[in-house]
Write a protein that holds these residues in place. Structure first.
Motif, PDB file in Angstrom:
ATOM      1  N   ILE A   1       1.162  -1.644  -0.439  1.00  0.00           N
ATOM      2  CA  ILE A   1      -0.327   0.351   0.108  1.00  0.00           C
ATOM      3  C   ILE A   1       0.379   1.394   0.162  1.00  0.00           C
ATOM      4  N   ILE A   2       0.445   2.075  -1.096  1.00  0.00           N
ATOM      5  CA  ILE A   2       1.893   3.142  -1.656  1.00  0.00           C
ATOM      6  C   ILE A   2       0.527   4.227  -0.972  1.00  0.00           C
ATOM      7  N   VAL A   3       1.151   5.557  -0.012  1.00  0.00           N
ATOM      8  CA  VAL A   3       0.276   6.688   0.018  1.00  0.00           C
ATOM      9  C   VAL A   3       1.769   7.910   0.323  1.00  0.00           C
ATOM     10  N   PRO A   4       1.595   8.522  -0.564  1.00  0.00           N
ATOM     11  CA  PRO A   4       2.256   9.693  -1.197  1.00  0.00           C
ATOM     12  C   PRO A   4       1.249  10.596   0.115  1.00  0.00           C
ATOM     13  N   ALA A   5       2.145  11.672   0.729  1.00  0.00           N
ATOM     14  CA  ALA A   5       2.153  12.394   1.405  1.00  0.00           C
ATOM     15  C   ALA A   5       2.675  13.558   1.504  1.00  0.00           C
ATOM     16  N   TYR A   6       2.338  14.779   1.502  1.00  0.00           N
ATOM     17  CA  TYR A   6       2.822  16.021   1.479  1.00  0.00           C
ATOM     18  C   TYR A   6       2.039  17.085   2.553  1.00  0.00           C
ATOM     19  N   ASN A   7       2.588  17.508   3.723  1.00  0.00           N
ATOM     20  CA  ASN A   7       2.223  17.691   4.225  1.00  0.00           C
ATOM     21  C   ASN A   7       0.413  17.265   4.804  1.00  0.00           C
ATOM     22  N   GLU A   8       0.513  16.315   5.464  1.00  0.00           N
ATOM     23  CA  GLU A   8      -0.722  15.349   5.946  1.00  0.00           C
ATOM     24  C   GLU A   8      -0.925  15.580   7.129  1.00  0.00           C
ATOM     25  N   GLU A   9       0.040  16.240   8.134  1.00  0.00           N
ATOM     26  CA  GLU A   9      -0.354  16.146   9.288  1.00  0.00           C
ATOM     27  C   GLU A   9      -1.769  15.118   9.622  1.00  0.00           C
ATOM     28  N   GLU A  10      -2.954  16.223   9.335  1.00  0.00           N
ATOM     29  CA  GLU A  10      -3.970  16.496   9.741  1.00  0.00           C
ATOM     30  C   GLU A  10      -4.665  15.115   9.474  1.00  0.00           C
ATOM     31  N   ARG A  11      -4.302  15.299   7.600  1.00  0.00           N
ATOM     32  CA  ARG A  11      -5.960  14.094   7.219  1.00  0.00           C
ATOM     33  C   ARG A  11      -5.051  12.335   7.295  1.00  0.00           C
ATOM     34  N   LEU A  12      -4.337  12.988   7.450  1.00  0.00           N
ATOM     35  CA  LEU A  12      -3.300  11.217   7.653  1.00  0.00           C
ATOM     36  C   LEU A  12      -3.910  10.049   9.148  1.00  0.00           C
ATOM     37  N   PRO A  13      -4.422  10.699   9.200  1.00  0.00           N
ATOM     38  CA  PRO A  13      -4.622   9.342  10.217  1.00  0.00           C
ATOM     39  C   PRO A  13      -6.089   9.057  10.365  1.00  0.00           C
TER      40      PRO A  13
ATOM     41  N   LYS B   1       6.401  19.907   4.706  1.00  0.00           N
ATOM     42  CA  LYS B   1       7.016  21.096   6.358  1.00  0.00           C
ATOM     43  C   LYS B   1       6.531  20.995   6.933  1.00  0.00           C
ATOM     44  N   ASP B   2       5.363  20.086   7.575  1.00  0.00           N
ATOM     45  CA  ASP B   2       4.720  19.874   8.583  1.00  0.00           C
ATOM     46  C   ASP B   2       5.181  18.468   9.038  1.00  0.00           C
ATOM     47  N   LYS B   3       4.026  17.721  10.528  1.00  0.00           N
ATOM     48  CA  LYS B   3       5.144  17.053  11.415  1.00  0.00           C
ATOM     49  C   LYS B   3       4.394  15.218  11.002  1.00  0.00           C
ATOM     50  N   THR B   4       4.411  15.651   9.358  1.00  0.00           N
ATOM     51  CA  THR B   4       3.445  14.558   8.643  1.00  0.00           C
ATOM     52  C   THR B   4       4.005  12.865   8.719  1.00  0.00           C
ATOM     53  N   LEU B   5       5.330  12.966   8.808  1.00  0.00           N
ATOM     54  CA  LEU B   5       5.897  11.983   9.347  1.00  0.00           C
ATOM     55  C   LEU B   5       6.228  11.427  10.615  1.00  0.00           C
ATOM     56  N   ASP B   6       6.615  12.531  11.644  1.00  0.00           N
ATOM     57  CA  ASP B   6       6.047  11.616  12.898  1.00  0.00           C
ATOM     58  C   ASP B   6       4.842  11.578  13.132  1.00  0.00           C
ATOM     59  N   MET B   7       4.161  11.968  12.609  1.00  0.00           N
ATOM     60  CA  MET B   7       2.527  11.783  13.047  1.00  0.00           C
ATOM     61  C   MET B   7       2.370   9.989  12.619  1.00  0.00           C
ATOM     62  N   ALA B   8       3.035   9.812  11.384  1.00  0.00           N
ATOM     63  CA  ALA B   8       2.442   8.520  11.007  1.00  0.00           C
ATOM     64  C   ALA B   8       3.878   7.268  11.431  1.00  0.00           C
ATOM     65  N   MET B   9       4.490   7.600  12.393  1.00  0.00           N
ATOM     66  CA  MET B   9       5.844   7.100  12.947  1.00  0.00           C
ATOM     67  C   MET B   9       4.919   6.852  14.083  1.00  0.00           C
ATOM     68  N   GLU B  10       4.431   7.643  14.710  1.00  0.00           N
ATOM     69  CA  GLU B  10       3.834   7.279  16.261  1.00  0.00           C
ATOM     70  C   GLU B  10       3.081   6.864  16.245  1.00  0.00           C
ATOM     71  N   PHE B  11       1.961   6.900  15.093  1.00  0.00           N
ATOM     72  CA  PHE B  11       0.313   6.135  14.871  1.00  0.00           C
ATOM     73  C   PHE B  11       0.500   4.520  14.799  1.00  0.00           C
ATOM     74  N   ALA B  12       2.024   4.714  14.183  1.00  0.00           N
ATOM     75  CA  ALA B  12       2.591   2.824  14.174  1.00  0.00           C
ATOM     76  C   ALA B  12       2.648   2.486  15.532  1.00  0.00           C
ATOM     77  N   ARG B  13       3.590   3.444  16.356  1.00  0.00           N
ATOM     78  CA  ARG B  13       3.988   3.130  17.828  1.00  0.00           C
ATOM     79  C   ARG B  13       2.731   2.475  18.030  1.00  0.00           C
ATOM     80  N   THR B  14       2.122   3.707  18.339  1.00  0.00           N
ATOM     81  CA  THR B  14       0.513   3.196  19.787  1.00  0.00           C
ATOM     82  C   THR B  14      -0.484   2.080  19.241  1.00  0.00           C
TER      83      THR B  14
END
Length: 318
Positions: A68-80, A112-125
């Protein structure tokens, strides 16, 4: 007589202007994907022992059932929303198919936002070890992020989907079923469609301006010779591994028009393409500018069509 001569001159000027514009478009709109930076050859995951690992290769044998490939640019709010949708789908799928394996590749396209951090936090949670995150040094564009994700995917089937969660992810079962039925010599592409809901009972919610622009764009696409597909731009497309190997190493464009190049490459190489109705709703926060990007897509599409027609771009079947 004078009126006919005048009309002929006007026609000649118009044809010349179109020819000049076409030549300029081909000259200046012939993009090539830039090479990866060294850091872009690695992904991170929640495996603490091997936090930074080398990306796979599309040429190798499949190691999981689905990528599953997900392109994400400044998607901190919508990606979850999408991540949770995928997690729920996988849980239900594993209840039916024991041993189902997958990988979830988040292509952070220079956010430029925390898209990557949010994705990793979701994975850890949620304990999602299958989530892999790749960070682009600069923004490539949606097509570039999808292409780079596909080139490193390990699945027997590969799908890319938009980060906003506009399409219900469980509709992938319909795409898989149709792809397997239409598959020929290991080749199959199934694409989500937002234009067949009247026949299928699926639900599509979009604004009037989006509906009008999609109608206009579809007409333009048809004029340029890309026929037989009602919805070329839906961000929910699935590929057999063999089909992905023929398509993505040949990709040139990295912006929004990449969907059209995918369909052109599929047609040139005889890959079966089936359109499947999906549920879709418009989500606020789109990165696309309706006016600017519509003009950009029109120019890009003309460039893509001309470059293939004139032989400037060649296709490798290896």
């Amino acid at each position: 007589m004078h009126s006919l001569q005048f009309a002929g001159c006007v026609l000649a000027v118009c044809v010349s202007a179109v020819a000049v514009c076409a030549a300029l478009v081909v000259r200046f709109k012939s993009p090539k994907p830039r090479p990866r930076k060294d850091s872009e050859n690695y992904f991170i995951c929640i495996d603490e022992k091997h936090e930074r690992q080398r990306l796979g290769n599309l040429d190798s044998s499949a190691t999981v059932d689905l990528s599953i490939i997900v392109p994400a640019y400044n998607e901190e709010e919508r990606l979850p929303v999408l991540l949770n949708d995928v997690r729920n789908y996988v849980a239900k799928r594993r209840e039916k198919s024991f041993g189902f394996s997958y990988e979830l590749i988040i292509m952070d396209d220079g956010s430029k936002d925390k898209t990557l951090d949010m994705a990793m936090e979701f994975a850890r949670t949620h304990g999602i070890k299958e989530l892999k995150a790749v960070k682009h040094v600069i923004n490539r564009g949606k097509g570039g992020a999808v292409t780079q994700g596909m080139l490193c995917a390990q699945g027997r089937y590969l799908i890319f989907c938009d980060a906003d969660g506009a399409t219900r992810f469980s509709d992938i079962d319909a795409l898989l079923d149709c792809a397997q039925k239409s598959e020929r010599d290991g080749l199959a592409i199934a694409i989500g469609s937002r234009n067949n809901q009247a026949l299928s009972g699926t639900v599509v919610e979009r604004s009037h301006i989006r509906a009008f622009l999609q109608w206009g764009f579809h007409t333009y696409v048809t004029i340029l010779g890309v026929r037989g597909v009602r919805d070329t731009q839906c961000g929910f497309k699935l590929f057999s591994r063999k089909a992905a190997r023929l398509v993505f190493p040949n990709m040139h464009v990295e912006r929004f028009i990449f969907d059209i190049e995918i369909l052109l490459l599929a047609r040139y190489q005889g890959i079966p393409v089936v359109e499947v109705p999906v549920n879709w709703h418009e989500v606020a926060g789109s990165k696309m500018s309706i006016v600017r990007d519509s003009i950009q897509m029109a120019l890009d599409l003309l460039a893509v069509r001309l470059n293939y027609m004139l032989g400037n771009w060649t296709i490798s079947n290896k």
